[in-house]
Motif scaffolding. Structure first.
Motif, PDB file in Angstrom:
ATOM      1  N   ARG A  62      11.848  55.122  35.051  1.00  0.00           N
ATOM      2  CA  ARG A  62      10.251  55.129  34.349  1.00  0.00           C
ATOM      3  C   ARG A  62       9.402  54.149  35.417  1.00  0.00           C
ATOM      4  O   ARG A  62       8.167  53.753  35.077  1.00  0.00           O
ATOM      5  N   GLY A  63      10.225  53.617  36.232  1.00  0.00           N
ATOM      6  CA  GLY A  63       9.299  52.493  37.290  1.00  0.00           C
ATOM      7  C   GLY A  63       9.730  50.832  37.650  1.00  0.00           C
ATOM      8  O   GLY A  63       8.746  50.916  37.611  1.00  0.00           O
ATOM      9  N   TYR A  64      10.767  51.208  36.436  1.00  0.00           N
ATOM     10  CA  TYR A  64      10.339  49.198  36.433  1.00  0.00           C
ATOM     11  C   TYR A  64      11.179  48.583  37.147  1.00  0.00           C
ATOM     12  O   TYR A  64      12.537  48.724  37.215  1.00  0.00           O
ATOM     13  N   TRP A  65      11.189  48.832  37.928  1.00  0.00           N
ATOM     14  CA  TRP A  65      11.410  47.320  39.348  1.00  0.00           C
ATOM     15  C   TRP A  65      11.589  46.254  39.294  1.00  0.00           C
ATOM     16  O   TRP A  65      10.798  45.661  39.658  1.00  0.00           O
ATOM     17  N   GLY A  66      12.994  45.504  39.002  1.00  0.00           N
ATOM     18  CA  GLY A  66      13.074  44.017  39.440  1.00  0.00           C
ATOM     19  C   GLY A  66      13.826  44.224  40.745  1.00  0.00           C
ATOM     20  O   GLY A  66      14.193  45.077  41.062  1.00  0.00           O
ATOM     21  N   ARG A  67      14.771  42.998  39.926  1.00  0.00           N
ATOM     22  CA  ARG A  67      15.828  43.060  40.452  1.00  0.00           C
ATOM     23  C   ARG A  67      16.790  42.064  39.718  1.00  0.00           C
ATOM     24  O   ARG A  67      16.639  41.405  39.030  1.00  0.00           O
ATOM     25  N   ASP A  68      17.995  42.087  40.004  1.00  0.00           N
ATOM     26  CA  ASP A  68      19.142  41.372  39.031  1.00  0.00           C
ATOM     27  C   ASP A  68      19.580  40.515  40.218  1.00  0.00           C
ATOM     28  O   ASP A  68      19.014  39.622  40.935  1.00  0.00           O
ATOM     29  N   HIS A  69      20.409  39.288  38.366  1.00  0.00           N
ATOM     30  CA  HIS A  69      19.898  37.956  38.187  1.00  0.00           C
ATOM     31  C   HIS A  69      20.902  37.916  40.223  1.00  0.00           C
ATOM     32  O   HIS A  69      22.032  37.819  40.096  1.00  0.00           O
ATOM     33  N   GLY A  70      21.006  36.698  40.819  1.00  0.00           N
ATOM     34  CA  GLY A  70      21.012  36.119  42.469  1.00  0.00           C
ATOM     35  C   GLY A  70      21.839  37.373  43.030  1.00  0.00           C
ATOM     36  O   GLY A  70      22.785  37.636  43.866  1.00  0.00           O
ATOM     37  N   ASP A  71      20.376  38.410  43.253  1.00  0.00           N
ATOM     38  CA  ASP A  71      20.926  39.678  44.058  1.00  0.00           C
ATOM     39  C   ASP A  71      19.845  38.585  45.418  1.00  0.00           C
ATOM     40  O   ASP A  71      19.085  38.629  45.190  1.00  0.00           O
ATOM     41  N   ALA A  72      20.683  38.209  46.337  1.00  0.00           N
ATOM     42  CA  ALA A  72      20.548  37.836  47.866  1.00  0.00           C
ATOM     43  C   ALA A  72      20.042  38.431  48.806  1.00  0.00           C
ATOM     44  O   ALA A  72      19.905  37.450  49.943  1.00  0.00           O
ATOM     45  N   SER A  73      20.242  39.308  48.955  1.00  0.00           N
ATOM     46  CA  SER A  73      20.086  40.827  49.816  1.00  0.00           C
ATOM     47  C   SER A  73      18.634  40.699  50.046  1.00  0.00           C
ATOM     48  O   SER A  73      18.001  40.251  49.809  1.00  0.00           O
TER      49      SER A  73
END
Length: 585
Positions: A355-366
């Motif tokens: 559905r396009g809900y594009w965020g980032r995970d907790h602690g994703d430092a990539s």
């Protein structure tokens, strides 16, 4: 004309300088600085109000850090807590407090006959000062107070015990209320929070806000009541019985942004950062998952909170989103919905890719991929952005979309106060916890959905025909209906009733508080340390992220410039945090 000039000058100064850092406690007089005899108390009051806005901001103020560690925004600095933020992160908050707000309030206090000539300005300033002091303690623990604003007399202030700072803040609230109740003095030129259509009404609303801030602080500190040396329960009971608390949207303590793009830019920072040339930062996958997956149906506030630039992120290649071809870490599988009848695990990589809900995970430092035109961004609430009707239109259009940034900074709303009442009722037995929980949710729904009717141009027609029928279909599909809101409330009430113990019921309350507090990370940050709920926060990508921020680093400008300042570990607990070490992550 004078009023307009002061307002523009104040707005220009704060919005142009809110991100600057200074050596805040070095307050030596300078020949280039304006002396007190050259200051106008009206302009000074405007500056206090606007600096407080910057202090509270969810993008640059205390709300930014607090929102990120509690999974409203994504924490991307490191997968290890201690590395995610540096002492320099907190320079602006510290500087705004000491070299800005507290210094200006002290200057206002020193004007001749300030208590009679400027009772409104000084009364409000005392209330804002109290909230600054509460927040400094909530973030750092012990902070400078008595010696903080002596300038050249003492450039190395000692740190005051945090309990004493909290008590001083309570006294500032008392003084602020008394000044406002006097009804005397010169009216201010501006009130950026409650307006001046009727100054006596605005005075009354500030008194209501002061009462609510006191209730908030007492609830926060109730576990540390013995340290404070006051009868917290009795004071909470008195405030509840007096019933002069924020319980209506007209009383909400919020900063109201404008739609002006230039000279000065008065728009919500979340709008500035996403509706110009690129999207900045990431919203947390966890919050979007809470609102789409965890209950098994969409939250009615979903299309108001978030705007999707891409409605199908499912098939992105690894160069755009590397984690899309990876499996979720093993430690993610143990974290699921708090609702027994809903079998879903916390999200990994994207919240709802189909559905396009594009965020980032907790602690994703990539690294940052080229996804600025794909990220889900702030919507119409509270940033004054675009309302999401599934059109996936490009919104980096030099600030021409949605409400043009005319959003709010939600500092203390009726929904926050109702959640406080629910927690107090459950833990202290004062009031009806479930009734207050329902009030909190309905207050939030009313607040958020009201933004959908502020400007009809925020609703986009899906095709080229301008028929009323097509518009009605769109509105039915995306705007929240009363039936959806009632269904949501009934679901939460059923979950609350089914919860077997008080801890389980408190988990339901704090889950709703987490969702409803979007744009105000401080309430969630304090609640998480205070209660440990919600207890299914998305883990950091690193299975061993180290100690959570039970308090923040002292800013390096203080550590480097003040020999009385010593850096402390982030695992140190403020006086009201009596929970075991390591009980949250």
């Amino acid at each position: 004309m004078k009023k307009i000039i002061y307002s523009i000058l104040a707005l220009s100064m704060i919005f142009a300088t809110s991100s600057c850092e200074t050596t805040e406690l070095d307050l030596l007089e300078s020949p280039t600085q304006v002396g007190q005899d050259q200051l106008d108390p009206q302009f000074l009051f405007n500056n206090i109000q606007l600096n407080f806005r910057g202090f509270a901001s969810a993008t640059g103020g205390y709300g930014s850090f607090a929102s990120s560690v509690t999974r409203q925004f994504s924490m991307t600095g490191s997968s290890v807590y201690a590395g995610a933020y540096s002492p320099g992160t907190f320079n602006g908050i510290w500087s705004n407090a000491y070299a800005g707000i507290l210094q200006d309030v002290q200057t206002l206090e020193n004007f001749p006959d300030a208590e009679t000539n400027f009772s409104y300005q000084l009364g409000v300033s005392k209330i804002l000062k109290a909230q600054v002091l509460f927040t400094l303690v909530d973030f750092f623990g012990d902070v400078p107070l008595e010696e903080a604003l002596l300038g050249a007399e003492n450039q190395s202030p000692s740190f005051t015990d945090q309990v004493s700072v909290y008590l001083a803040a309570f006294e500032d609230l008392n003084q602020g209320r008394a000044l406002l109740a006097s009804g005397s003095g010169i009216e201010p030129l501006e009130d950026f929070y409650y307006g001046l259509a009727n100054s006596s009404t605005s005075r009354a609303k500030w008194i209501t806000a002061a009462n609510s801030l006191e209730l908030r602080a007492l609830n926060n500190a109730k576990a540390g009541a013995s340290d404070l040396g006051i009868d917290v329960t009795a004071r909470i009971t008195a405030l509840l019985n007096a019933n002069n608390l924020i319980d209506d949207a007209s009383e909400d303590l919020q900063f109201n942004y404008g739609a002006n793009r230039l000279n000065p830019n008065t728009r919500h920072p979340g709008y500035n950062g996403n509706y110009e040339n690129d999207a900045s930062g990431y919203l947390a996958n966890y919050l979007m998952w809470e609102m789409t997956q965890e209950k098994g149906f969409d939250d009615p506030r979903l299309f108001y909170y978030f705007y999707r630039q891409d409605t199908n992120a499912q098939n992105e290649d690894i160069f755009t989103l590397g984690c899309s071809v990876q499996a979720a870490p093993g430690h993610y599988s143990t974290v699921t919905s708090i609702y027994e009848d809903v079998d879903v695990s916390v999200p990994f990589c994207t919240a709802v890719p189909a559905r396009g809900y594009w965020g980032r995970d907790h602690g994703d430092a990539s690294g940052i991929p080229p996804d600025g035109a794909k990220r889900t961004v702030w919507g119409i609430y509270p940033a004054g952005g675009a309302f999401d009707v599934g059109d996936a239109a490009g919104i980096q259009n030099e600030g021409t979309d949605g409400l043009l940034g005319a959003g709010i900074e939600p500092i203390l709303l009726s929904t926050h106060v109702a959640f406080i009442k629910a927690e107090i009722a459950l833990e202290l037995g004062i009031g009806d916890a479930q009734a207050s929980l329902e009030d909190a949710i309905r207050f939030s729904m009313d607040k958020v959905t009201s933004f959908g009717s502020l400007n009809p141009t925020t609703v986009v027609i899906a095709d080229d025909s301008d028929t009323a029928a097509n518009e009605e279909v769109l509105l039915e599909e995306f705007l929240a209906t009363q039936a959806q809101i009632d269904n949501y409330v009934n679901f939460v009430n059923d979950a609350y009733n089914a919860a077997p113990g008080n801890d389980d019921k408190l988990n339901v309350i704090m889950k709703e508080q987490h969702i409803a507090s979007f744009g105000n990370g401080l309430e969630v940050y304090n609640a998480y340390r205070r209660t440990g709920f919600p207890n299914n926060m998305q883990p950091s990508l690193n299975p061993n992220p180290g100690d959570f921020y039970r308090s923040a680093f002292y800013p390096d400008t203080s550590i480097n410039n003040n020999p009385n300042a010593q850096q402390a570990d982030i695992s140190r607990q403020v006086f009201w945090d009596k929970n075991p070490a390591g009980f949250i992550n």
